[in-house]
Design a protein around this motif. Structure first.
Motif, PDB file in Angstrom:
ATOM      1  N   LYS A   6      -1.607  -4.016  -5.235  1.00 39.11           N
ATOM      2  CA  LYS A   6      -1.532  -3.759  -6.682  1.00 39.11           C
ATOM      3  C   LYS A   6      -2.627  -2.799  -7.120  1.00 39.11           C
ATOM      4  O   LYS A   6      -2.402  -1.913  -7.967  1.00 39.11           O
ATOM      5  N   ALA A   7      -3.818  -2.944  -6.542  1.00 34.51           N
ATOM      6  CA  ALA A   7      -4.925  -2.045  -6.879  1.00 34.51           C
ATOM      7  C   ALA A   7      -4.594  -0.611  -6.475  1.00 34.51           C
ATOM      8  O   ALA A   7      -4.915   0.348  -7.200  1.00 34.51           O
ATOM      9  N   LEU A   8      -3.951  -0.453  -5.336  1.00 37.49           N
ATOM     10  CA  LEU A   8      -3.545   0.883  -4.884  1.00 37.49           C
ATOM     11  C   LEU A   8      -2.498   1.481  -5.820  1.00 37.49           C
ATOM     12  O   LEU A   8      -2.554   2.673  -6.159  1.00 37.49           O
ATOM     13  N   GLU A   9      -1.535   0.655  -6.242  1.00 34.49           N
ATOM     14  CA  GLU A   9      -0.503   1.128  -7.168  1.00 34.49           C
ATOM     15  C   GLU A   9      -1.128   1.578  -8.488  1.00 34.49           C
ATOM     16  O   GLU A   9      -0.768   2.615  -9.050  1.00 34.49           O
ATOM     17  N   GLN A  10      -2.060   0.770  -9.005  1.00 31.16           N
ATOM     18  CA  GLN A  10      -2.705   1.114 -10.275  1.00 31.16           C
ATOM     19  C   GLN A  10      -3.526   2.387 -10.160  1.00 31.16           C
ATOM     20  O   GLN A  10      -3.640   3.155 -11.121  1.00 31.16           O
ATOM     21  N   SER A  52      -3.215  -8.409  -4.120  1.00 33.17           N
ATOM     22  CA  SER A  52      -4.217  -7.806  -5.006  1.00 33.17           C
ATOM     23  C   SER A  52      -4.591  -6.399  -4.544  1.00 33.17           C
ATOM     24  O   SER A  52      -4.786  -5.497  -5.366  1.00 33.17           O
ATOM     25  N   LEU A  53      -4.668  -6.191  -3.224  1.00 39.88           N
ATOM     26  CA  LEU A  53      -5.036  -4.877  -2.716  1.00 39.88           C
ATOM     27  C   LEU A  53      -3.913  -3.870  -2.937  1.00 39.88           C
ATOM     28  O   LEU A  53      -4.147  -2.737  -3.361  1.00 39.88           O
ATOM     29  N   ILE A 111     -11.961   2.981  -0.031  1.00 41.25           N
ATOM     30  CA  ILE A 111     -13.044   2.556  -0.917  1.00 41.25           C
ATOM     31  C   ILE A 111     -12.574   1.466  -1.881  1.00 41.25           C
ATOM     32  O   ILE A 111     -13.365   0.648  -2.360  1.00 41.25           O
ATOM     33  N   ILE A 112     -11.267   1.445  -2.154  1.00 39.87           N
ATOM     34  CA  ILE A 112     -10.726   0.483  -3.113  1.00 39.87           C
ATOM     35  C   ILE A 112     -10.816  -0.952  -2.582  1.00 39.87           C
ATOM     36  O   ILE A 112     -10.873  -1.907  -3.357  1.00 39.87           O
TER      37      ILE A 112
END
Length: 256
Positions: A181-185, A178-179, A168-169
Motif C-alpha cells: 500500500k505504501a508503494l501504491e501511495q 502495508s508495504l 527506502i520506503i
C-alpha cells in the motif's frame, strides 16, 4: 524511388514474422501443454524473431523514403508490440510454473526440516515512476495472486524485488499489505508518471552524426513513451503533433 520488388520482399518477410508470432501466441493459450522447457524454447524463438525484426526494420529504413516508410510504419509498430507482449506473456508463464514447482517442493518437506529456497527470478522495481504499473502487474500475477503463498512469503518476495530508491520506503514493522500500500501511495501518481514520459521525450539524446541506427533508436524511444501516454488516456492531436515534430527535429544532426 524504391522498386516494388524490394518492398514486396520486405513485406513478405514481415508477414512471415507475423505468422510465427500468431502461431506462438496460439500455442501459449493452450495451458495444458505448458512446461518450463517448452516455454523457454518458445521464448528463445521470440528472441530470434526480435533479432530478425530489427534487421527487417533497418532494411526498411535503408531502402524506403519518408513517404514509403510512413505507409508501413503502423504495421511495423503492430509487429513490435506483438513481440513485446508475447515475450512478457512467456516470461510470466515461466515464472508462474517455477513458483508452482517451488510451492509443491516446500509442501512436501517436513515442517522441522531446514528450507533452502532457490533463487526465483522476480520483477524488480528501482523507483522509476514510469515503471511502476508494469512492475505492479507482473508482481500481482506472479506473487500477490498466488494463493499458495503466505503473506510472510509474499513480503519476502516483495522486499527482494525492491531496489534503489524504492527500497527506502521499507520499514522493519511492515507486513505485506502495508508495504504494498505504501508503494501504491508513493508511485501510483498519474500526473507524475505522465510528466516522466514527457520528460523522456524532451530529454532524448541528440544525434551526433547521420546514422540510420541512431535515428531508429530515437524514433523507437519517442513511440515507446507515446504508447505509454496513450494508455494513460493522453491522445495526440494537431497541436501535440506540431510540438512533437519540433522536439524531434531539434534532436537530429545537421546531415539528417
Amino acid at each position: 524511388m524504391t522498386s516494388e520488388t524490394e518492398i514486396t520482399t520486405l513485406n513478405r518477410k514481415r508477414g512471415n514474422i507475423k505468422s510465427q508470432i500468431t502461431k506462438l501466441a496460439n500455442a501459449l493459450m493452450d495451458k495444458t501443454e505448458h512446461s518450463i522447457p517448452k516455454l523457454q524454447a518458445q521464448l528463445d524463438i521470440v528472441s530470434r524473431l526480435q533479432d530478425k525484426f530489427e534487421l527487417l526494420k533497418n532494411d526498411y529504413y535503408k531502402i524506403t523514403n519518408t513517404t514509403e516508410f510512413a505507409d508501413v510504419e503502423s504495421s511495423l509498430d503492430s509487429v513490435e508490440d506483438d513481440l513485446l507482449n508475447l515475450e512478457g506473456s512467456l516470461k510470466t508463464s515461466i515464472n508462474q510454473l517455477k513458483c508452482n514447482v517451488q510451492s509443491v517442493s516446500l509442501s512436501n518437506q517436513s515442517k522441522g526440516a531446514p528450507i533452502k529456497l532457490p533463487k526465483i527470478p522476480l520483477p524488480t522495481f528501482c523507483g522509476r515512476f514510469e515503471e511502476w504499473n508494469l512492475f505492479k502487474t507482473q508482481f500481482n500475477d506472479l506473487i500477490n495472486e498466488n494463493s499458495q503463498l503466505s503473506d510472510n512469503e509474499k513480503l519476502h518476495y516483495l522486499r527482494g524485488s525492491l531496489k534503489g530508491e524504492a527500497k527506502i520506503i521499507e520499514t522493519a514493522d511492515d507486513d505485506f499489505s502495508s508495504l504494498f500500500k505504501a508503494l501504491e501511495q508513493r508511485y501510483e501518481n498519474k500526473r507524475v508518471i505522465v510528466d516522466c514520459h514527457i520528460k523522456n521525450i524532451l530529454n532524448l539524446q541528440v544525434m551526433k552524426r547521420e546514422s540510420s541506427e541512431d535515428l531508429r533508436i530515437l524514433l523507437d524511444n519517442v513511440k515507446k513513451n507515446l504508447r505509454s501516454l496513450k494508455i494513460l488516456d493522453f491522445e495526440r492531436d494537431k497541436l501535440s503533433n506540431a510540438l512533437l515534430l519540433n522536439v524531434v527535429l531539434d534532436k537530429l544532426d545537421r546531415e539528417t
